[in-house]
Design a protein around this motif. Sequence first.
Motif, PDB file in Angstrom:
ATOM      1  N   SER A  84      -5.916 -13.042 -11.242  1.00 25.29           N
ATOM      2  CA  SER A  84      -5.507 -13.769 -10.039  1.00 25.29           C
ATOM      3  C   SER A  84      -6.258 -13.252  -8.824  1.00 25.29           C
ATOM      4  CB  SER A  84      -4.008 -13.602  -9.787  1.00 25.29           C
ATOM      5  OG  SER A  84      -3.270 -14.206 -10.808  1.00 25.29           O
ATOM      6  N   HIS A  85      -6.381 -14.129  -7.836  1.00 30.77           N
ATOM      7  CA  HIS A  85      -7.007 -13.724  -6.580  1.00 30.77           C
ATOM      8  C   HIS A  85      -6.068 -12.797  -5.815  1.00 30.77           C
ATOM      9  CE1 HIS A  85     -10.388 -16.455  -6.939  1.00 30.77           C
ATOM     10  NE2 HIS A  85      -9.542 -17.381  -7.378  1.00 30.77           N
ATOM     11  N   TYR A  86      -6.636 -12.067  -4.888  1.00 28.14           N
ATOM     12  CA  TYR A  86      -5.844 -11.150  -4.072  1.00 28.14           C
ATOM     13  C   TYR A  86      -6.385 -11.176  -2.652  1.00 28.14           C
ATOM     14  CZ  TYR A  86      -9.801  -7.997  -4.680  1.00 28.14           C
ATOM     15  OH  TYR A  86     -11.053  -7.451  -4.685  1.00 28.14           O
ATOM     16  N   SER A  87      -5.615 -10.633  -1.733  1.00 29.28           N
ATOM     17  CA  SER A  87      -6.054 -10.556  -0.340  1.00 29.28           C
ATOM     18  C   SER A  87      -5.975  -9.109   0.146  1.00 29.28           C
ATOM     19  CB  SER A  87      -5.197 -11.459   0.546  1.00 29.28           C
ATOM     20  OG  SER A  87      -3.870 -10.993   0.571  1.00 29.28           O
ATOM     21  N   ILE A  88      -6.777  -8.847   1.163  1.00 35.07           N
ATOM     22  CA  ILE A  88      -6.810  -7.522   1.785  1.00 35.07           C
ATOM     23  C   ILE A  88      -6.364  -7.708   3.231  1.00 35.07           C
ATOM     24  CG2 ILE A  88      -8.248  -5.556   2.415  1.00 35.07           C
ATOM     25  CD1 ILE A  88     -10.210  -6.571   0.167  1.00 35.07           C
ATOM     26  N   ASP A  89      -5.291  -7.027   3.612  1.00 36.64           N
ATOM     27  CA  ASP A  89      -4.760  -7.114   4.975  1.00 36.64           C
ATOM     28  C   ASP A  89      -4.877  -5.749   5.640  1.00 36.64           C
ATOM     29  OD1 ASP A  89      -3.926  -9.772   4.566  1.00 36.64           O
ATOM     30  OD2 ASP A  89      -2.061  -9.082   3.653  1.00 36.64           O
ATOM     31  N   VAL A  90      -5.460  -5.729   6.834  1.00 35.46           N
ATOM     32  CA  VAL A  90      -5.587  -4.500   7.609  1.00 35.46           C
ATOM     33  C   VAL A  90      -4.667  -4.625   8.820  1.00 35.46           C
ATOM     34  CG1 VAL A  90      -7.157  -3.012   8.894  1.00 35.46           C
ATOM     35  CG2 VAL A  90      -7.970  -4.204   6.856  1.00 35.46           C
ATOM     36  N   HIS A  91      -3.728  -3.678   8.937  1.00 37.50           N
ATOM     37  CA  HIS A  91      -2.758  -3.682  10.031  1.00 37.50           C
ATOM     38  C   HIS A  91      -2.846  -2.367  10.799  1.00 37.50           C
ATOM     39  CE1 HIS A  91      -0.743  -7.314   8.684  1.00 37.50           C
ATOM     40  NE2 HIS A  91      -0.822  -6.846   7.457  1.00 37.50           N
ATOM     41  N   PRO A  92      -3.438  -2.386  11.993  1.00 35.52           N
ATOM     42  CA  PRO A  92      -3.476  -1.158  12.797  1.00 35.52           C
ATOM     43  C   PRO A  92      -2.126  -0.889  13.453  1.00 35.52           C
ATOM     44  CG  PRO A  92      -4.591  -2.940  13.936  1.00 35.52           C
ATOM     45  CD  PRO A  92      -4.166  -3.483  12.607  1.00 35.52           C
ATOM     46  N   GLU A  93      -1.769   0.366  13.483  1.00 37.27           N
ATOM     47  CA  GLU A  93      -0.568   0.819  14.185  1.00 37.27           C
ATOM     48  C   GLU A  93      -1.010   1.883  15.176  1.00 37.27           C
ATOM     49  OE1 GLU A  93       2.357   1.971  11.311  1.00 37.27           O
ATOM     50  OE2 GLU A  93       2.709  -0.094  10.682  1.00 37.27           O
ATOM     51  N   PRO A  94      -0.155   2.299  16.077  1.00 33.55           N
ATOM     52  CA  PRO A  94      -0.585   3.260  17.099  1.00 33.55           C
ATOM     53  C   PRO A  94      -1.181   4.558  16.547  1.00 33.55           C
ATOM     54  CG  PRO A  94       1.525   2.320  17.691  1.00 33.55           C
ATOM     55  CD  PRO A  94       1.206   1.822  16.316  1.00 33.55           C
ATOM     56  N   SER A  95      -0.619   5.107  15.486  1.00 27.97           N
ATOM     57  CA  SER A  95      -1.103   6.402  15.012  1.00 27.97           C
ATOM     58  C   SER A  95      -1.926   6.326  13.731  1.00 27.97           C
ATOM     59  CB  SER A  95       0.080   7.351  14.788  1.00 27.97           C
ATOM     60  OG  SER A  95       0.926   6.811  13.786  1.00 27.97           O
ATOM     61  N   GLU A  96      -1.897   5.181  13.052  1.00 33.30           N
ATOM     62  CA  GLU A  96      -2.630   5.049  11.805  1.00 33.30           C
ATOM     63  C   GLU A  96      -2.880   3.581  11.494  1.00 33.30           C
ATOM     64  OE1 GLU A  96      -0.099   6.797   8.853  1.00 33.30           O
ATOM     65  OE2 GLU A  96       1.401   5.255   9.043  1.00 33.30           O
ATOM     66  N   THR A  97      -3.700   3.335  10.497  1.00 29.09           N
ATOM     67  CA  THR A  97      -3.973   1.971  10.038  1.00 29.09           C
ATOM     68  C   THR A  97      -3.500   1.859   8.605  1.00 29.09           C
ATOM     69  OG1 THR A  97      -5.887   1.808  11.489  1.00 29.09           O
ATOM     70  CG2 THR A  97      -5.769   0.253   9.662  1.00 29.09           C
ATOM     71  N   ILE A  98      -2.892   0.718   8.273  1.00 29.92           N
ATOM     72  CA  ILE A  98      -2.405   0.490   6.912  1.00 29.92           C
ATOM     73  C   ILE A  98      -3.207  -0.650   6.301  1.00 29.92           C
ATOM     74  CG2 ILE A  98      -0.423  -0.041   5.460  1.00 29.92           C
ATOM     75  CD1 ILE A  98       1.357   0.887   7.783  1.00 29.92           C
ATOM     76  N   VAL A  99      -3.731  -0.411   5.108  1.00 31.38           N
ATOM     77  CA  VAL A  99      -4.439  -1.442   4.355  1.00 31.38           C
ATOM     78  C   VAL A  99      -3.539  -1.877   3.213  1.00 31.38           C
ATOM     79  CG1 VAL A  99      -6.448  -1.945   2.919  1.00 31.38           C
ATOM     80  CG2 VAL A  99      -6.702  -0.515   4.952  1.00 31.38           C
ATOM     81  N   PHE A 100      -3.236  -3.173   3.164  1.00 28.66           N
ATOM     82  CA  PHE A 100      -2.444  -3.749   2.074  1.00 28.66           C
ATOM     83  C   PHE A 100      -3.361  -4.596   1.204  1.00 28.66           C
ATOM     84  CE2 PHE A 100       0.727  -3.247   5.430  1.00 28.66           C
ATOM     85  CZ  PHE A 100       1.785  -2.684   4.749  1.00 28.66           C
ATOM     86  N   VAL A 101      -3.269  -4.407  -0.091  1.00 27.83           N
ATOM     87  CA  VAL A 101      -3.957  -5.284  -1.035  1.00 27.83           C
ATOM     88  C   VAL A 101      -2.855  -6.014  -1.786  1.00 27.83           C
ATOM     89  CG1 VAL A 101      -5.557  -5.428  -2.953  1.00 27.83           C
ATOM     90  CG2 VAL A 101      -5.917  -3.717  -1.190  1.00 27.83           C
ATOM     91  N   ASN A 102      -2.801  -7.335  -1.612  1.00 29.74           N
ATOM     92  CA  ASN A 102      -1.703  -8.147  -2.129  1.00 29.74           C
ATOM     93  C   ASN A 102      -2.188  -9.060  -3.252  1.00 29.74           C
ATOM     94  OD1 ASN A 102       0.064  -7.310   0.096  1.00 29.74           O
ATOM     95  ND2 ASN A 102      -1.297  -8.550   1.329  1.00 29.74           N
TER      96      ASN A 102
END
Length: 148
Positions: A84-102
């Motif tokens: 299946s296909h997937y997506s990569i989401d990058v979410h910056p926060e004040p102290s760190e960045t979170i990368v989600f692979v869904n």
Amino acid sequence: MIDDRAVSTAVSHAITIGITSIMLTGLMIGASQMVDDQRQYVVERGLEDVSSAVVSDLMRIDQFNTTNAPVSFTAEHPERIGGSHYSIDVHPEPSETIVFVNSSASVRHDSVPVRFTAESDVCESTVDGGKVEVAYDTDRDCIVLREN
């Protein structure tokens, strides 16, 4: 006198076939569960691998420490995980960045988050898996992911 010996042979064969059918059905159900578990494991490991690779890509561009200089490169990741296909989401926060692979390749609709800190700002972005451009966007003064 009545001869009942032929009946016991037929009953014996019927019981043997019934027991064999039940055992084979149990084996098939158990094997299908094992295959589902293995597929789930493969999807989870694939998502973890891609999320770690994306974080490495973002950190690599961050090491250039660019100021007003456009820098980019193309990173190749698998187009599909677990079929299946997937997506990569990058979410910056004040102290760190979170990368989600869904991915929706599994029953649970897995999402694997990886947290990291960067010296440069990171902009929020979402891309599909496959070829991804990792770039420093001089207009927004941050690191972004783009479809390639």
